[in-house]
Motif scaffolding. Structure first.
Motif, PDB file in Angstrom:
ATOM      1  N   UNK A  72       0.817  -1.209   0.000  1.00 57.87           N
ATOM      2  CA  UNK A  72       0.000   0.000   0.000  1.00 57.87           C
ATOM      3  C   UNK A  72       0.853   1.262   0.000  1.00 57.87           C
ATOM      4  N   UNK A  73       2.129   1.110   0.339  1.00 57.14           N
ATOM      5  CA  UNK A  73       3.020   2.271   0.475  1.00 57.14           C
ATOM      6  C   UNK A  73       3.809   2.581  -0.784  1.00 57.14           C
ATOM      7  N   UNK A  74       3.965   1.581  -1.664  1.00 59.92           N
ATOM      8  CA  UNK A  74       4.803   1.768  -2.841  1.00 59.92           C
ATOM      9  C   UNK A  74       4.043   1.457  -4.125  1.00 59.92           C
ATOM     10  N   UNK A  75       4.528   2.054  -5.183  1.00 63.24           N
ATOM     11  CA  UNK A  75       3.999   1.762  -6.518  1.00 63.24           C
ATOM     12  C   UNK A  75       5.176   1.476  -7.444  1.00 63.24           C
ATOM     13  N   UNK A  76       5.129   0.345  -8.100  1.00 64.83           N
ATOM     14  CA  UNK A  76       6.191   0.054  -9.057  1.00 64.83           C
ATOM     15  C   UNK A  76       5.977   0.874 -10.319  1.00 64.83           C
ATOM     16  N   UNK A  77       6.989   1.652 -10.685  1.00 63.45           N
ATOM     17  CA  UNK A  77       6.896   2.536 -11.842  1.00 63.45           C
ATOM     18  C   UNK A  77       7.529   1.884 -13.072  1.00 63.45           C
ATOM     19  N   UNK A  78       8.747   1.374 -12.911  1.00 62.74           N
ATOM     20  CA  UNK A  78       9.470   0.750 -14.010  1.00 62.74           C
ATOM     21  C   UNK A  78      10.270  -0.430 -13.479  1.00 62.74           C
ATOM     22  N   UNK A  79      10.506  -1.422 -14.326  1.00 68.08           N
ATOM     23  CA  UNK A  79      11.371  -2.524 -13.931  1.00 68.08           C
ATOM     24  C   UNK A  79      12.158  -3.021 -15.143  1.00 68.08           C
ATOM     25  N   UNK A  80      13.363  -3.510 -14.857  1.00 64.95           N
ATOM     26  CA  UNK A  80      14.228  -4.107 -15.895  1.00 64.95           C
ATOM     27  C   UNK A  80      14.323  -3.228 -17.134  1.00 64.95           C
ATOM     28  N   UNK A  81      14.812  -2.015 -16.933  1.00 65.18           N
ATOM     29  CA  UNK A  81      14.921  -1.056 -18.034  1.00 65.18           C
ATOM     30  C   UNK A  81      16.301  -1.173 -18.658  1.00 65.18           C
ATOM     31  N   UNK A  82      16.366  -1.734 -19.833  1.00 64.55           N
ATOM     32  CA  UNK A  82      17.641  -1.843 -20.543  1.00 64.55           C
ATOM     33  C   UNK A  82      17.952  -0.523 -21.243  1.00 64.55           C
ATOM     34  N   UNK A  83      19.144  -0.001 -20.999  1.00 64.73           N
ATOM     35  CA  UNK A  83      19.572   1.263 -21.604  1.00 64.73           C
ATOM     36  C   UNK A  83      20.466   0.938 -22.797  1.00 64.73           C
ATOM     37  N   UNK A  84      19.981   1.233 -23.970  1.00 60.66           N
ATOM     38  CA  UNK A  84      20.694   0.922 -25.216  1.00 60.66           C
ATOM     39  C   UNK A  84      20.998   2.218 -25.957  1.00 60.66           C
ATOM     40  N   UNK A  85      22.233   2.350 -26.378  1.00 59.40           N
ATOM     41  CA  UNK A  85      22.661   3.541 -27.123  1.00 59.40           C
ATOM     42  C   UNK A  85      23.542   3.109 -28.284  1.00 59.40           C
ATOM     43  N   UNK A  87      22.987   0.955 -30.504  1.00 56.85           N
ATOM     44  CA  UNK A  87      22.920  -0.508 -30.585  1.00 56.85           C
ATOM     45  C   UNK A  87      23.786  -1.226 -29.557  1.00 56.85           C
ATOM     46  N   UNK A  88      24.285  -0.478 -28.573  1.00 54.31           N
ATOM     47  CA  UNK A  88      25.083  -1.073 -27.496  1.00 54.31           C
ATOM     48  C   UNK A  88      24.319  -0.961 -26.179  1.00 54.31           C
ATOM     49  N   UNK A  89      24.236  -2.060 -25.445  1.00 51.55           N
ATOM     50  CA  UNK A  89      23.565  -2.045 -24.147  1.00 51.55           C
ATOM     51  C   UNK A  89      24.516  -1.505 -23.094  1.00 51.55           C
ATOM     52  N   UNK A  90      24.130  -0.382 -22.492  1.00 53.30           N
ATOM     53  CA  UNK A  90      24.974   0.253 -21.480  1.00 53.30           C
ATOM     54  C   UNK A  90      24.754  -0.356 -20.098  1.00 53.30           C
ATOM     55  N   UNK A 156      22.253   9.205 -21.756  1.00 51.41           N
ATOM     56  CA  UNK A 156      21.578   8.214 -22.598  1.00 51.41           C
ATOM     57  C   UNK A 156      20.365   7.582 -21.917  1.00 51.41           C
ATOM     58  N   UNK A 157      20.291   7.704 -20.597  1.00 55.57           N
ATOM     59  CA  UNK A 157      19.201   7.075 -19.845  1.00 55.57           C
ATOM     60  C   UNK A 157      17.940   7.935 -19.828  1.00 55.57           C
ATOM     61  N   UNK A 158      18.090   9.219 -20.007  1.00 56.62           N
ATOM     62  CA  UNK A 158      16.972  10.146 -19.811  1.00 56.62           C
ATOM     63  C   UNK A 158      15.762   9.816 -20.676  1.00 56.62           C
ATOM     64  N   UNK A 159      15.992   9.397 -21.908  1.00 60.43           N
ATOM     65  CA  UNK A 159      14.866   9.111 -22.801  1.00 60.43           C
ATOM     66  C   UNK A 159      14.081   7.875 -22.366  1.00 60.43           C
ATOM     67  N   UNK A 160      14.698   7.034 -21.527  1.00 61.07           N
ATOM     68  CA  UNK A 160      14.023   5.823 -21.058  1.00 61.07           C
ATOM     69  C   UNK A 160      13.175   6.081 -19.810  1.00 61.07           C
ATOM     70  N   UNK A 161      13.430   7.184 -19.132  1.00 63.53           N
ATOM     71  CA  UNK A 161      12.696   7.502 -17.896  1.00 63.53           C
ATOM     72  C   UNK A 161      12.202   8.954 -17.943  1.00 63.53           C
ATOM     73  N   UNK A 162      11.450   9.333 -18.979  1.00 58.92           N
ATOM     74  CA  UNK A 162      11.079  10.737 -19.184  1.00 58.92           C
ATOM     75  C   UNK A 162      10.215  11.324 -18.078  1.00 58.92           C
ATOM     76  N   UNK A 163       9.483  10.484 -17.366  1.00 54.89           N
ATOM     77  CA  UNK A 163       8.555  10.995 -16.357  1.00 54.89           C
ATOM     78  C   UNK A 163       9.090  10.888 -14.927  1.00 54.89           C
ATOM     79  N   UNK A 164      10.372  10.553 -14.794  1.00 53.45           N
ATOM     80  CA  UNK A 164      10.978  10.416 -13.472  1.00 53.45           C
ATOM     81  C   UNK A 164      11.734  11.693 -13.114  1.00 53.45           C
ATOM     82  N   UNK A 165      11.410  12.280 -11.993  1.00 53.07           N
ATOM     83  CA  UNK A 165      12.085  13.482 -11.519  1.00 53.07           C
ATOM     84  C   UNK A 165      13.397  13.074 -10.851  1.00 53.07           C
TER      85      UNK A 165
END
Length: 279
Positions: A72-85, A87-90, A156-165
């Motif tokens: 009740x205290x937490x909400x999962x926002x994202x999980x297992x976010x692969x950061x690719x730039x 064509x290379x996985x960072x 390179x990560x910013x585009x994968x988490x646009x709504x995270x402050x």
């Protein structure tokens, strides 16, 4: 073939939840994430969909996700976010959750490990090594600090988490661990880690074969996925002769199997966990 049954999955979930955190306090610059008190005995596992061959490390992520979803205290926002730039996985971010009470995001990196304590190293931090000698605590901590945590703030990560402050986020680890001591140090107290993590002992295959006491107790070689489970949940104990060939099979593969044992001592049933090492 390993078949997943509901009671098996439930035992694995309980084993994951009940495994203590490796460190009692913040360590190596990491703050620890603590799971809430949850009634895992009556937890509804019907929504946990796990492929039977999913590796143990990924399996526990499903359990964590289910517990966070239940919270009740937490909400999962994202999980297992692969950061690719280019064509290379960072790298990959394990979880980003939202703390409703504190109005704050939390980036969590998860680890669930089995380490054998090798007293041959001078510094205690270097003594925690995987059963197959291909994983160490110190290298894992270095990777978390130098790669996985900084990845959150890379351009390179910013585009994968646009709504995270990113000005309202903190980073934590969930590091659950099982520590196994050499058999002659079974009662040793360790200074660096949470001693509640000590789960058993280990001995070499040569020592195992030479010790006739194992011939008088029942044993079991659990599937790697069931390493999570409490040995007391097992209903299929076997004799020494029945498991000896199974153990030798793993030893020939340069792998160290986990063993469960059950015996009676002064009228009391004793259930233990130990590794038989190929080295």
């Amino acid at each position: 073939m390993y078949i997943i049954k509901n009671h098996t999955l439930n035992n694995q979930l309980k084993g994951f939840y009940n495994t203590p955190a490796l460190f009692e306090n913040d360590y190596y610059g990491f703050t620890q994430f603590e799971l809430e008190d949850i009634d895992v005995e009556n937890f509804d596992i019907s929504n946990i969909q796990i492929l039977q061959q999913l590796p143990l490390g990924k399996r526990v992520e499903y359990f964590f996700d289910a517990l966070i979803t239940y919270s009740l205290n937490y909400e999962r926002v994202l999980k297992n976010i692969q950061i690719i730039h280019d064509k290379h996985t960072l790298g990959e971010l394990d979880f980003i959750i939202y703390d409703k009470k504190r109005d704050k995001y939390i980036h969590i990196e998860m680890q669930y490990k089995f380490y054998l304590y090798d007293e041959s190293f001078e510094n205690e931090i270097d003594r925690y090594i995987g059963p197959n000698r291909n994983d160490t605590l110190v290298l894992k901590l270095q990777r978390l600090k130098e790669k996985q945590f900084p990845l959150l703030f890379k351009e390179e990560t910013k585009s994968y988490i646009p709504n995270i402050d990113l000005n309202n986020i903190e980073q934590k680890i969930l590091f659950k661990c099982n520590i196994f001591l050499p058999r002659h140090l079974k009662n040793k107290k360790l200074s660096l880690i949470n001693n509640d993590c000590v789960s058993g002992y280990y001995l070499s295959f040569k020592e195992f074969i030479a010790d006739d006491s194992f011939k008088n107790i029942t044993l079991f070689v659990p599937h790697r996925f069931d390493w999570l489970s409490a040995p007391s949940s097992n209903e299929n104990w076997k004799s020494y002769n029945e498991v000896k060939d199974d153990i030798e099979y793993f030893i020939n593969l340069k792998a160290s199997p986990l063993i469960w044992s059950k015996y009676t001592n002064n009228g009391e049933i004793v259930i233990e966990r130990f590794f038989v090492t190929f080295w």
